[in-house]
Design a protein around this motif. Structure first.
Motif: not given
Length: 192
Positions: A63, A141-146, A122-123
């Motif tokens: 991350v 942030s867990d972008t795209g819930t990866r 949101t950030p």
């Protein structure tokens, strides 16, 4: 002998209603709602077969924190890592934030790393939450819930404690309490 098995009145063309050309708007909306509900139930049932890892190797991830630092779980091997999934809109996360911050202040000099992972947020809201609760440990942030998908989380808060060897030592499905967090961290620190 009649080869037709249907009564004669059903063999006739059905009556038509003048001006009727298909489904009404309300019928289409209802049908759409039923399809969406079925899809949601189907996804929920599919996710039920996936369980959070509660033992064994912790899924690795990389991350980028809100302050631009790149963190890989595998790079933290040799330290105890607290991975906390949270969101600014989560009420229990607000109660949990001071507990996690206090643990960070107490244990950061004892090879314990705290890492917050903002889930579906949101950030701007995440940063406002971090600021409001005075959180100083790394958060991303867990972008795209990866990351959350790798851990199969079902909501927030959820917390995974990873031991020095990279294995999950403890899983908390709900809000972490100070006594429970202290107990597991003390145990892992003493184990070396």
């Amino acid at each position: 002998m009649n080869d037709n098995l249907l009564p004669p009145d059903l063999l006739e063309d059905p009556p038509t209603t003048p001006g009727r050309r298909g489904l009404s708007l309300s019928s289409i909306v209802l049908l759409g709602a039923i399809v969406i509900a079925a899809a949601i139930v189907g996804l929920a049932l599919a996710r039920q077969k996936q369980t959070q890892p509660t033992a064994g190797p912790a899924p690795d991830f990389i991350v980028t924190t809100f302050d631009g630092q790149t963190i890989s779980l595998s790079d933290l091997r040799g330290q105890v890592v607290v991975v906390n999934f949270w969101a600014s809109w989560c009420i229990p996360c607000k109660d949990e934030a001071p507990v996690l911050q206090a643990a960070w202040e107490r244990y950061r000099d004892q090879d314990v790393v705290m890492l917050g992972v903002a889930y579906v947020d949101t950030p701007a809201n995440s940063l406002a939450f971090i600021d409001e609760y005075g959180i100083t440990y790394p958060n991303a942030s867990d972008t795209g819930t990866r990351v959350s998908d790798a851990y199969h989380i079902t909501g927030v808060p959820e917390t995974f404690i990873v031991d020095r060897d990279g294995n999950i030592a403890q899983y908390f499905y709900a809000q972490v309490t100070e006594p429970a967090l202290t107990e597991i961290l003390d145990t892992l620190i003493q184990a070396g």
